[in-house]
Design a protein around this motif. Structure first.
Motif, PDB file in Angstrom:
ATOM      1  N   PHE A  49       0.829  -1.204   0.000  1.00  0.00           N
ATOM      2  CA  PHE A  49       0.000   0.000   0.000  1.00  0.00           C
ATOM      3  C   PHE A  49       0.871   1.265   0.000  1.00  0.00           C
ATOM      4  CE2 PHE A  49      -2.775   3.213   2.128  1.00  0.00           C
ATOM      5  CZ  PHE A  49      -3.540   3.471   1.004  1.00  0.00           C
ATOM      6  N   TYR A  58      -2.002   6.743  -8.769  1.00  0.00           N
ATOM      7  CA  TYR A  58      -2.765   6.845  -7.508  1.00  0.00           C
ATOM      8  C   TYR A  58      -2.713   8.302  -7.009  1.00  0.00           C
ATOM      9  CZ  TYR A  58      -4.963   5.260  -3.199  1.00  0.00           C
ATOM     10  OH  TYR A  58      -5.847   5.076  -2.153  1.00  0.00           O
ATOM     11  N   SER A 169      -9.506   9.002   2.416  1.00  0.00           N
ATOM     12  CA  SER A 169     -10.708   8.361   1.872  1.00  0.00           C
ATOM     13  C   SER A 169     -10.847   6.925   2.389  1.00  0.00           C
ATOM     14  CB  SER A 169     -10.737   8.378   0.325  1.00  0.00           C
ATOM     15  OG  SER A 169     -12.074   8.286  -0.135  1.00  0.00           O
TER      16      SER A 169
HETATM   17  C1  AVI Z   1      -6.930   2.616   1.997  1.00  0.00           C
HETATM   18  N1  AVI Z   1      -7.852   2.945   0.919  1.00  0.00           N
HETATM   19  C2  AVI Z   1      -8.385   4.296   1.071  1.00  0.00           C
HETATM   20  C3  AVI Z   1      -7.332   2.670  -0.428  1.00  0.00           C
HETATM   21  C4  AVI Z   1      -8.369   3.085  -1.495  1.00  0.00           C
HETATM   22  O1  AVI Z   1      -8.028   3.897  -2.336  1.00  0.00           O
HETATM   23  O2  AVI Z   1      -9.492   2.600  -1.436  1.00  0.00           O
HETATM   24  C5  AVI Z   1      -6.949   1.219  -0.597  1.00  0.00           C
HETATM   25  C6  AVI Z   1      -6.524   0.872  -2.002  1.00  0.00           C
HETATM   26  N2  AVI Z   1      -6.940  -0.173  -2.682  1.00  0.00           N
HETATM   27  C7  AVI Z   1      -6.366  -0.201  -3.867  1.00  0.00           C
HETATM   28  N3  AVI Z   1      -5.582   0.853  -3.961  1.00  0.00           N
HETATM   29  C8  AVI Z   1      -5.649   1.519  -2.815  1.00  0.00           C
END
Ligand code: AVI
Length: 328
Positions: A49, A58, A169
């Motif tokens: 993560f 991201y 988020s």
């Molecule tokens: C922790 N959470 C806010 C991330 C999201 O964007 O939902 C987890 C994540 N799943 C895939 N990429 C990031």
């Protein structure tokens, strides 16, 4: 408002009392298979993560970093006008973003202590150490556990002034119904004038959203598949992980990003600690995650249902992410 969240889970989502095994067995026995996304975050998953947060696709972490950097003075003024308070940080991690606020609070000589809450004990140890080195004047009481642990902490310190941070988020990973339950539970432990600063990812170009959860380097795929590796490691599962594939899909009507693991062939998988074998048809999916994307009006309604009022909304320059400041 009565507390509504279920308080019986294990602290770190691990297999301590068989909760992990039970959740896996329950989820894989459903007609539409699913696994809870909170089990993503073992050591390896937390590391992946961290990598996701640095990915070019991201955008969430960078956007929120910008919101906090650009609005730190205003935010801190909202928090700190009435003497001592606890700043509780749900899912603090390395607190890179929260440190912007902590530095600003210290600069303004605000009277507060910092209560980071996170599922990872290692992360909390490192964070406590780094804060002691960087800002020794800040009192830190780290709490290791899932979000319900934070609710317990709030309950025990009910009469003191509090500012809760729920950034990144993270609220978006709950089912809609769960997010209302969680916020109402939190609200029941807050007093008049307490605050909640909540990070929410907003509606935007569906392709931008989709790419963020299906990156070119395949890190998100690895993050998703790690859940099967974790079941193998901790529950004696026998998943042939190469026979599953990450699949991400965005529904622009609902504003929900959903992730799945798809079985590439018909297969049976034994998981020792569940005492059972699970059958997968070719192309059958396991639903592993939801990430909600919001219109600000929805966030307002979500808060209202639990007795929170919006004080201010802080946006990033693209208006793709917001940190919403609620008060009771
Ligand atoms: C922790 N959470 C806010 C991330 C999201 O964007 O939902 C987890 C994540 N799943 C895939 N990429 C990031």
């Amino acid at each position: 408002l009565a507390p509504m969240i279920e308080l019986s889970r294990t602290e770190d989502g691990s297999n301590k009392n068989g909760a992990f095994a039970k959740d896996v067995a329950d989820g894989l026995s459903q007609k539409q298979k699913h696994l809870p996304s909170r089990y993503f975050y073992d050591g390896k998953g937390s590391q992946l993560f961290q990598q996701i947060m640095d990915l070019p696709e991201y955008y969430l972490t960078r956007a929120e970093f910008e919101v906090l950097t650009d609005n730190q003075e205003a935010m801190v003024q909202h928090f700190a006008h009435e003497g001592f308070f606890h700043m509780i940080d749900l899912g603090a991690g390395d607190a890179l973003k929260t440190k912007i606020l902590i530095r600003q609070l210290t600069k303004q000589q605000s009277s507060f202590d910092y209560v980071p809450v996170d599922i990872s004990g290692d992360a909390m140890k490192q964070l406590t150490k780094s804060l002691q080195e960087e800002m020794p004047e800040v009192g830190v009481q780290a709490v290791v556990g899932e979000y319900f642990k934070a609710l317990q902490w709030l309950q025990q310190n009910k009469s003191e002034r509090k500012v809760v941070l729920f950034l990144g988020s993270n609220i978006g990973n709950f089912e809609m119904k769960e997010s209302v339950e969680f916020l109402c539970s939190m609200r029941s432990y807050l007093g008049a004038g307490d605050k909640l600063l909540m990070g929410v990812d907003l509606r935007k170009d569906p392709d931008t959203i989709l790419n963020a959860y299906d990156d070119a380097a395949g890190i998100t795929a690895e993050f998703n598949l790690n859940l099967l590796h974790r079941i193998n490691r901790e529950l004696g599962g026998e998943f042939d992980v190469d026979q599953f594939q990450h699949y991400a899909m965005y529904n622009p009507l609902e504003g929900v990003m959903r992730s799945f693991l798809i079985s590439l062939k018909e297969q049976d998988v034994y998981i020792r600690d569940t005492g059972r074998t699970f059958h997968f048809d070719a192309w059958e999916a396991i639903h592993t995650e939801n990430s909600h994307k919001y219109f600000i009006e929805q966030v307002k309604e979500l808060g209202q249902q639990c007795g929170f009022k919006i004080e201010t909304v802080f946006y990033d320059s693209r208006r793709g992410f917001a940190d919403v400041l609620f008060t009771t």
